[in-house]
Enzyme design. Structure first.
Site, PDB file in Angstrom:
ATOM      1  N   MET A  56     -43.097  13.380  43.259  1.00  0.00           N
ATOM      2  CA  MET A  56     -43.086  12.532  44.433  1.00  0.00           C
ATOM      3  C   MET A  56     -43.520  11.120  44.042  1.00  0.00           C
ATOM      4  SD  MET A  56     -44.376  15.740  44.704  1.00  0.00           S
ATOM      5  CE  MET A  56     -46.094  15.819  45.188  1.00  0.00           C
ATOM      6  N   CYS A  95     -43.428   8.772  51.978  1.00  0.00           N
ATOM      7  CA  CYS A  95     -42.589   9.275  50.886  1.00  0.00           C
ATOM      8  C   CYS A  95     -42.289   8.102  49.968  1.00  0.00           C
ATOM      9  CB  CYS A  95     -41.286   9.869  51.415  1.00  0.00           C
ATOM     10  SG  CYS A  95     -40.134  10.347  50.081  1.00  0.00           S
TER      11      CYS A  95
END
Length: 397
Positions: A319, A104
């Site tokens: 993201m 992430c």
């Protein structure tokens, strides 16, 4: 009824970029969860509140979105010249699994700050007023990330005037450098920036037909397609996508076709337990639109429009790892992203997403006819939201 107490586990709830997650020090976890396996997965699922057939995660720390259903485990690094090992788990909301297949990027920001908070960084470096560079080993994908974290008087500086679209309040800027961010890959093209060897492939997608796509592994494996080829404008916001089950199924079919072509899965059925990677995103030339907050985004202020899916839903912003993929693909002439951005060589791209815009840099070059990316750079921010203990019922993992 016999009283069975809950288990208390030290934890910190943090925002990193446009994501939130529960952060743990490895040594604070129950012994059974200090190693990969069922116990660890069950613990993190119970902390977050999954699997939840209601898709609300009411009985846990999750926020019922892919951006808020996350856990992080940090520990002193086992690698030379690194401060911490950073392991990221994407907890599925309704389904019964934790996806460990990727990083992430947003929470990478918080990982750098948390490393200082947790005492994993030499106090002499953290005590210096200015910037403390935290060297992070991203254990999911085996890559190095440098987090340049502002510090003062031995503590992380969290307040500031850096604004990030998708985050309501300003905070201190943290600059992230992703070194050699191409994924190692798992198929025949393992280690290659373009696993198939092509800048553009044609996917055979059931119900869609022949679909041009750029398949790239920078930041996170990503399948890029042209918005117009799938009936989009490239300015979509979440309500136009996330409530349409037929559309979501079609996008998943495209993602699965890309995953098969990249060698990330061997059968289409495997994709059901690998939702975190690859991502699917669609691109379009710059055009005006209103962000999800009603902010006008002018075509002249961006190079390209991009929308990306995360865990089966359109992401509310972008993201961090997908941002690396966007910047890298934009830097390489001939990719769909580069074409949508107007073509030519570039080291910086500013793209539009549902919450606004983002500027990301990437350095790509050709070596013996093969494209490589040496680094990608972006700015994010991070903040501790709560710290103390999370509690889980005894016997739940």
């Amino acid at each position: 009824m016999k009283h069975i107490p809950q288990i208390k586990i030290p934890a910190t709830y943090m925002r990193g970029g446009t994501s939130k997650g529960v952060f743990f020090r490895l040594e604070d976890l129950p012994e059974a969860a200090r190693v990969p396996g069922v116990a660890r997965d069950r613990l993190l699922q119970r902390v977050i509140g999954s699997p939840d057939p209601y898709a609300k995660q009411t009985d846990g720390m999750g926020g019922a979105t892919s951006s808020t259903s996350k856990c992080v485990i940090l520990s002193p690094s086992s690698r030379p010249d690194h401060d911490v090992d950073y392991l990221y788990g994407q907890v599925a909301i309704e389904e019964d699994f934790v996806d460990w297949s990727g990083n992430c990027g947003n929470l990478s920001t918080a990982a750098g700050a948390f490393a200082i908070h947790a005492g994993y960084v030499d106090p002499a470096r953290a005590d210096a007023n200015g910037i403390c560079t935290v060297r992070i080993w991203q254990a999911n994908i085996g890559k190095t990330i440098l987090a340049h974290v502002p510090v003062a008087d031995g503590a992380v500086v969290e307040a500031g005037d850096f604004e990030l679209d998708g985050v309501t309040f300003p905070a201190a800027e943290i600059v992230l450098e992703f070194l050699d961010p191409s994924d190692e890959g798992e198929g025949e093209g393992g280690g290659a920036l373009f696993p198939t060897g092509n800048l553009i492939d044609v996917l055979d997608v059931p119900g869609v037909g022949a679909l041009p796509a750029t398949l790239i592994t920078a930041g996170i494996p990503t399948v890029f397609v042209n918005a117009q080829d799938i009936g989009f404008a490239g300015t979509e916001l979440q309500p136009a996508v996330n409530g349409d089950k037929a559309l979501l199924a079609r996008l998943e079919d495209i993602r699965v076709a890309g995953a098969l072509a990249m060698g990330l899965i061997r059968t289409a059925e495997e994709a059901a337990t690998r939702q975190h990677t690859p991502k699917i995103a669609w691109v379009a030339p710059p055009q005006d639109y209103l962000s999800s907050a009603g902010k006008p985004i002018a075509a002249g202020d961006i190079d390209v429009n991009v929308r990306a899916m995360s865990m089966g839903k359109l992401h509310h912003a972008m993201m961090g790892t997908a941002s690396v993929a966007i910047a890298t693909a934009a830097a390489i002439p001939g990719t769909l992203v580069n074409q949508a951005a107007g073509g030519g060589a570039r080291e910086v791209v500013r793209f539009g997403h549902p919450s606004g815009t983002l500027r990301v840099g990437a350095q790509a070059r050709q070596v013996d006819g093969q494209w490589t990316v040496t680094r990608a750079v972006m700015s994010r921010s991070a903040r501790i939201l709560m710290e103390g203990w999370v509690r889980v019922p005894q016997g739940s993992f």
